[in-house]
Design a protein around this motif. Structure first.
Motif, PDB file in Angstrom:
ATOM      1  N   LEU A  77      -6.226  80.137  36.682  1.00 43.12           N
ATOM      2  CA  LEU A  77      -5.710  80.685  35.190  1.00 43.12           C
ATOM      3  C   LEU A  77      -6.307  79.985  34.316  1.00 43.12           C
ATOM      4  O   LEU A  77      -7.044  80.543  33.098  1.00 43.12           O
ATOM      5  CB  LEU A  77      -4.429  80.639  35.286  1.00 43.12           C
ATOM      6  CG  LEU A  77      -3.362  81.565  34.487  1.00 43.12           C
ATOM      7  CD1 LEU A  77      -4.183  83.052  34.490  1.00 43.12           C
ATOM      8  CD2 LEU A  77      -2.082  81.570  34.505  1.00 43.12           C
ATOM      9  N   ARG A  78      -6.356  78.542  34.375  1.00 44.49           N
ATOM     10  CA  ARG A  78      -6.647  77.690  33.273  1.00 44.49           C
ATOM     11  C   ARG A  78      -8.323  77.743  33.357  1.00 44.49           C
ATOM     12  O   ARG A  78      -8.911  77.667  32.025  1.00 44.49           O
ATOM     13  CB  ARG A  78      -6.309  76.374  33.552  1.00 44.49           C
ATOM     14  CG  ARG A  78      -4.824  75.991  33.444  1.00 44.49           C
ATOM     15  CD  ARG A  78      -4.443  74.618  33.868  1.00 44.49           C
ATOM     16  NE  ARG A  78      -2.903  74.534  33.482  1.00 44.49           N
ATOM     17  CZ  ARG A  78      -2.116  73.991  34.598  1.00 44.49           C
ATOM     18  NH1 ARG A  78      -2.581  73.763  35.833  1.00 44.49           N
ATOM     19  NH2 ARG A  78      -0.896  74.003  34.257  1.00 44.49           N
ATOM     20  N   LYS A  80     -10.149  80.116  34.042  1.00 40.12           N
ATOM     21  CA  LYS A  80     -10.628  81.450  33.618  1.00 40.12           C
ATOM     22  C   LYS A  80     -10.704  81.940  32.076  1.00 40.12           C
ATOM     23  O   LYS A  80     -11.713  82.432  31.670  1.00 40.12           O
ATOM     24  CB  LYS A  80      -9.798  82.592  34.216  1.00 40.12           C
ATOM     25  CG  LYS A  80     -10.347  84.058  34.361  1.00 40.12           C
ATOM     26  CD  LYS A  80      -9.194  84.834  34.983  1.00 40.12           C
ATOM     27  CE  LYS A  80      -9.751  86.245  35.184  1.00 40.12           C
ATOM     28  NZ  LYS A  80      -8.566  87.241  35.617  1.00 40.12           N
ATOM     29  N   ASN A  81      -9.889  81.369  31.302  1.00 42.52           N
ATOM     30  CA  ASN A  81      -9.702  82.113  30.067  1.00 42.52           C
ATOM     31  C   ASN A  81      -9.817  80.778  28.952  1.00 42.52           C
ATOM     32  O   ASN A  81      -9.359  81.048  27.807  1.00 42.52           O
ATOM     33  CB  ASN A  81      -8.131  82.408  29.790  1.00 42.52           C
ATOM     34  CG  ASN A  81      -8.087  83.931  30.217  1.00 42.52           C
ATOM     35  OD1 ASN A  81      -8.724  84.618  29.831  1.00 42.52           O
ATOM     36  ND2 ASN A  81      -7.073  83.980  31.140  1.00 42.52           N
ATOM     37  N   VAL A  84     -10.584  81.449  24.865  1.00 41.17           N
ATOM     38  CA  VAL A  84     -10.680  82.683  24.187  1.00 41.17           C
ATOM     39  C   VAL A  84      -9.486  83.156  23.531  1.00 41.17           C
ATOM     40  O   VAL A  84      -9.553  84.320  23.174  1.00 41.17           O
ATOM     41  CB  VAL A  84     -11.021  83.856  25.293  1.00 41.17           C
ATOM     42  CG1 VAL A  84     -12.661  83.884  25.623  1.00 41.17           C
ATOM     43  CG2 VAL A  84     -10.569  83.601  26.325  1.00 41.17           C
ATOM     44  N   SER A  85      -8.696  82.051  23.408  1.00 41.75           N
ATOM     45  CA  SER A  85      -7.171  82.608  22.736  1.00 41.75           C
ATOM     46  C   SER A  85      -7.559  82.692  21.330  1.00 41.75           C
ATOM     47  O   SER A  85      -8.483  82.264  20.549  1.00 41.75           O
ATOM     48  CB  SER A  85      -6.370  81.302  22.673  1.00 41.75           C
ATOM     49  OG  SER A  85      -5.498  81.354  22.104  1.00 41.75           O
ATOM     50  N   ARG A  86      -6.766  83.566  20.623  1.00 40.18           N
ATOM     51  CA  ARG A  86      -6.733  83.930  19.290  1.00 40.18           C
ATOM     52  C   ARG A  86      -6.332  82.728  18.242  1.00 40.18           C
ATOM     53  O   ARG A  86      -6.249  82.789  17.163  1.00 40.18           O
ATOM     54  CB  ARG A  86      -5.941  85.058  18.984  1.00 40.18           C
ATOM     55  CG  ARG A  86      -6.758  86.492  18.906  1.00 40.18           C
ATOM     56  CD  ARG A  86      -5.651  87.621  18.496  1.00 40.18           C
ATOM     57  NE  ARG A  86      -5.222  87.443  17.183  1.00 40.18           N
ATOM     58  CZ  ARG A  86      -4.083  88.253  16.449  1.00 40.18           C
ATOM     59  NH1 ARG A  86      -3.877  89.147  17.156  1.00 40.18           N
ATOM     60  NH2 ARG A  86      -4.165  87.913  15.339  1.00 40.18           N
ATOM     61  N   ARG A  87      -6.012  81.630  18.773  1.00 44.83           N
ATOM     62  CA  ARG A  87      -5.363  80.670  18.110  1.00 44.83           C
ATOM     63  C   ARG A  87      -6.285  80.189  16.952  1.00 44.83           C
ATOM     64  O   ARG A  87      -7.262  80.249  16.993  1.00 44.83           O
ATOM     65  CB  ARG A  87      -5.033  79.653  19.067  1.00 44.83           C
ATOM     66  CG  ARG A  87      -6.102  78.798  19.439  1.00 44.83           C
ATOM     67  CD  ARG A  87      -5.582  77.685  20.450  1.00 44.83           C
ATOM     68  NE  ARG A  87      -6.782  76.883  20.857  1.00 44.83           N
ATOM     69  CZ  ARG A  87      -7.683  77.082  21.724  1.00 44.83           C
ATOM     70  NH1 ARG A  87      -7.570  78.256  22.372  1.00 44.83           N
ATOM     71  NH2 ARG A  87      -8.651  76.260  22.228  1.00 44.83           N
ATOM     72  N   ARG A  88      -5.541  79.513  16.090  1.00 40.21           N
ATOM     73  CA  ARG A  88      -6.360  79.153  14.834  1.00 40.21           C
ATOM     74  C   ARG A  88      -7.572  78.222  15.190  1.00 40.21           C
ATOM     75  O   ARG A  88      -8.427  78.236  14.275  1.00 40.21           O
ATOM     76  CB  ARG A  88      -5.363  78.656  13.808  1.00 40.21           C
ATOM     77  CG  ARG A  88      -5.598  79.188  12.325  1.00 40.21           C
ATOM     78  CD  ARG A  88      -4.476  78.638  11.340  1.00 40.21           C
ATOM     79  NE  ARG A  88      -2.983  79.125  11.709  1.00 40.21           N
ATOM     80  CZ  ARG A  88      -2.183  78.688  11.795  1.00 40.21           C
ATOM     81  NH1 ARG A  88      -2.272  77.180  11.397  1.00 40.21           N
ATOM     82  NH2 ARG A  88      -0.801  79.349  11.729  1.00 40.21           N
ATOM     83  N   ARG A  89      -7.032  76.967  15.937  1.00 41.40           N
ATOM     84  CA  ARG A  89      -8.234  76.025  15.891  1.00 41.40           C
ATOM     85  C   ARG A  89      -9.046  75.983  17.088  1.00 41.40           C
ATOM     86  O   ARG A  89      -8.515  76.568  18.059  1.00 41.40           O
ATOM     87  CB  ARG A  89      -7.531  74.854  15.670  1.00 41.40           C
ATOM     88  CG  ARG A  89      -6.712  74.127  16.810  1.00 41.40           C
ATOM     89  CD  ARG A  89      -6.458  72.891  16.591  1.00 41.40           C
ATOM     90  NE  ARG A  89      -6.065  72.367  17.934  1.00 41.40           N
ATOM     91  CZ  ARG A  89      -5.363  71.057  18.082  1.00 41.40           C
ATOM     92  NH1 ARG A  89      -5.061  70.157  17.126  1.00 41.40           N
ATOM     93  NH2 ARG A  89      -4.986  70.510  19.374  1.00 41.40           N
TER      94      ARG A  89
ATOM     95  N   GLU B 174      -1.953  88.120  25.045  1.00 41.57           N
ATOM     96  CA  GLU B 174      -2.153  86.439  25.282  1.00 41.57           C
ATOM     97  C   GLU B 174      -0.852  85.964  25.582  1.00 41.57           C
ATOM     98  O   GLU B 174       0.116  86.372  25.274  1.00 41.57           O
ATOM     99  CB  GLU B 174      -2.690  85.912  24.091  1.00 41.57           C
ATOM    100  CG  GLU B 174      -3.085  84.588  24.130  1.00 41.57           C
ATOM    101  CD  GLU B 174      -3.876  84.129  23.096  1.00 41.57           C
ATOM    102  OE1 GLU B 174      -4.455  84.992  22.192  1.00 41.57           O
ATOM    103  OE2 GLU B 174      -4.063  82.985  22.609  1.00 41.57           O
ATOM    104  N   LEU B 195      -3.200  87.071  35.923  1.00 44.76           N
ATOM    105  CA  LEU B 195      -4.554  87.026  36.445  1.00 44.76           C
ATOM    106  C   LEU B 195      -5.167  88.308  36.719  1.00 44.76           C
ATOM    107  O   LEU B 195      -6.232  88.901  36.142  1.00 44.76           O
ATOM    108  CB  LEU B 195      -4.595  86.261  37.781  1.00 44.76           C
ATOM    109  CG  LEU B 195      -4.407  84.597  37.755  1.00 44.76           C
ATOM    110  CD1 LEU B 195      -3.925  84.269  38.992  1.00 44.76           C
ATOM    111  CD2 LEU B 195      -5.882  84.010  37.279  1.00 44.76           C
ATOM    112  N   VAL B 200      -5.413  86.796  28.500  1.00 43.52           N
ATOM    113  CA  VAL B 200      -5.759  85.489  27.892  1.00 43.52           C
ATOM    114  C   VAL B 200      -4.546  84.521  28.159  1.00 43.52           C
ATOM    115  O   VAL B 200      -3.519  84.727  27.758  1.00 43.52           O
ATOM    116  CB  VAL B 200      -6.081  85.617  26.350  1.00 43.52           C
ATOM    117  CG1 VAL B 200      -6.351  84.129  25.857  1.00 43.52           C
ATOM    118  CG2 VAL B 200      -7.364  86.481  26.094  1.00 43.52           C
ATOM    119  N   GLY B 209      -1.970  76.810  16.072  1.00 46.90           N
ATOM    120  CA  GLY B 209      -1.238  77.981  15.272  1.00 46.90           C
ATOM    121  C   GLY B 209      -1.688  79.196  15.444  1.00 46.90           C
ATOM    122  O   GLY B 209      -3.047  79.167  15.774  1.00 46.90           O
TER     123      GLY B 209
END
Lengths: 89, 458
Positions: A77-78, A80-81, A84-89, B174, B195, B200, B209
């Motif tokens: 899981l770690r 794979k992704n 690609v998170s939508r997070r800000r930074r 996500e 999975l 995500v 954030g």
């Protein structure tokens, strides 16, 4: 009925929360009712008699197998992704 | 359309000025031309002005106590308002509702689940207990079929419980988790689905954030990782303009202390969901002081196996004079924020004075097991009627709010040290109803004060 159960967590007031997921039941017991070396996320052999839970002992085999299984899946899981998170930074 | 009437206006102006001063009229002409062009070409700009006027107006009506936060959050707010406009290209109707955020503390029994609905996305923080359906049913009832971000504060089954059901039935973009690995099938089913569905996955760190329009979700914890599920709970602060909501999962007093050291005044929030369901392992006096909430939420079932909320926590809440909402009494608790203030819009009609479970028999059961699927018979919660209280206390000494000492004032519900100081400054009061002049006391708390029947005006 004999089955396995997992110690989901230790909670306050010295309680332990045990899930018998095969039959959708949850039991809250005092930690003193567990084998002394039992920890959260360990699997137990249990017996359900008339809606009450009898703890037979730690199921080391199931505990180790499930820990390895989860660890492998989490690693997947770690990996794979990453990034690609939508997070800000 | 404006262009059509602006030209005749220009002509009239030119005629009136009699073209005597060429420079002036040219300037005027130029100005008008510029203006005309601006109006015609920049419709978005015009919309933005409307929006800014609206938000200015709302900001003015913001409660004075949130002034500091407001200053800090305004630049973010403005930036997002602009972004929102370009994204939505909305009509007047959508401008009205663009800013609203709904925060639902879903009654999941013993567990947590908080739905944050924004106009730009849905966030679910925790998903109730594993052997229930409250969260999935609530989402279905509201017609929510998509979750943009699902945060599991930690992997205990009373927090990730219905994640498998939700991941199966809804689309989820996500998932954030704290990285602690549980071994339950509930946890395994959750990660299997993440999975399988190629969702995500991320383990957030302090400083991370994410924004949904003008709603920001900031990660404040865990500050240190211990690999203990509760201690490593993901702590988030939801910010919508001047409104803040603090969600700490099951983080304990040590983690609260770290938060205070790290973030200080930034922790101040309108609403605090009490850590660990109101257990005495969380909500230290220092943390309560630091967050200084108007209202707190206790997400726990009635007569639960752990005695939540614990007596010492309840006492702290009473002394602090905060509104206490308990899912066990108030059911699903829903707040709406317009970015300036947050108000309760749905909850069972029940006093906001905390209820301590009568759990004496439970705590003495030592090795007895407690199967939570068949909870002990609920003891009725005392709800003293107004008439009864009045009859009891009518002739006894009441606390005259115009003359009482600070200590006496603090015996009144919702009046802590700060409000007692304020009250004394605002004297005299003609009636109890005027207590709403005190910052933080509105209709809800006034109702409690009246029901308590200690305060009076002689």
């Amino acid at each position: 009925m004999k089955t396995v159960a997992v110690i989901d967590r230790f909670s306050d007031q010295d309680t332990a929360v045990i899930l018998v997921e095969s039959i959708q039941k949850e039991f809250v017991v005092k930690q003193t009712a567990l084998p002394p070396e039992a920890k959260p996320h360990d699997y137990l052999d249990v017996e359900i008699i008339d809606q009450t839970l009898k703890i037979i002992g730690i199921n080391h085999e199931e505990t180790t197998a499930q820990k390895t299984n989860i660890k492998d899946k989490m690693a997947k899981l770690r990996a794979k992704n990453k990034g690609v998170s939508r997070r800000r930074r | 359309m404006l262009k059509r009437w602006l030209w005749p206006l220009v002509m009239v102006l030119l005629l009136l000025s009699g073209c005597g001063t060429t420079m002036d009229s040219t300037d005027g002409d130029k100005d008008n031309n510029d203006k005309t062009e601006e109006v015609v070409t920049d419709v978005d700009e015009n919309d933005k002005d409307v929006d800014e006027t609206t938000s200015d107006k709302t900001d003015e009506s913001a409660p004075a106590e949130s002034g500091d936060d407001e200053e800090a959050t305004l630049p973010v707010d403005e930036g997002n308002a602009e972004k929102e406009n370009t994204e939505t290209d909305g009509t007047n109707a959508s401008i009205q509702t663009t800013g609203d955020m709904l925060v639902h503390f879903i009654d999941v029994g013993q567990g947590d689940s908080i739905l944050i609905e924004t106009t730009s996305g849905n966030v679910l923080v925790d998903a109730g207990n594993w052997n229930g359906r409250a969260v999935i049913d609530y989402l279905n009832d509201r017609g929510i079929s998509h979750i943009d971000l699902m945060i599991a504060t930690h992997p205990d089954a009373d927090h990730i419980g219905q994640m498998p059901l939700i991941l199966e039935a809804l689309t989820v973009d996500e998932v954030w988790m704290n990285g602690v690995e549980s071994t339950s099938k509930t946890f395994e089913n959750t990660i299997n689905l993440i999975l399988e569905k190629d969702i995500v996955y991320y383990e957030p760190e302090v400083g991370d954030g994410i924004d949904f329009g003008d709603v920001a979700i900031d990660v404040l914890g865990p500050i240190t990782r211990t690999n203990d599920a509760n201690k490593d709970s993901i702590v988030t602060q939801v910010t919508h303009g001047a409104v803040e909501v603090m969600l700490t999962g099951d983080a304990g007093v040590k983690e609260e202390a770290s938060l205070i050291n790290r973030f200080g005044d930034r922790l101040v929030s309108d609403i605090l969901k009490l850590g660990h369901h109101g257990s005495n392992t969380s909500t230290s006096q220092a943390f309560l002081d630091a967050v200084n909430p108007e209202a707190v939420i206790i997400s726990a079932s009635e007569n639960n196996s752990y005695g939540h909320p614990h007596k010492e926590v309840v006492e702290r809440l009473v002394t602090a004079g905060v509104d206490v909402y308990q899912t066990s009494q108030h059911g699903d608790i829903v707040f709406r924020s317009d970015g300036a203030r947050i108000e309760l819009i749905n909850a069972n009609d029940y006093p906001t004075t905390p209820v301590v479970p009568s759990n004496e028999s439970r705590t003495t059961t030592n090795d007895q097991q407690d199967e939570t699927t068949t909870p002990p018979a609920a003891s009725p919660v005392p709800d003293v009627s107004e008439e009864e209280t009045s009859a009891l206390k009518e002739n006894s000494a009441c606390v005259d709010i115009n003359t009482a000492s600070k200590e006496q004032l603090m015996t009144i519900i919702h009046i802590g040290e700060e409000r007692a100081d304020q009250l004394m400054q605002l004297r005299p009061f003609d009636s109890i109803d005027q207590l709403t002049r005190i910052k933080g006391i509105a209709a809800g708390r006034l109702k409690d004060i009246k029901a308590e029947n200690i305060a009076c005006v002689r």
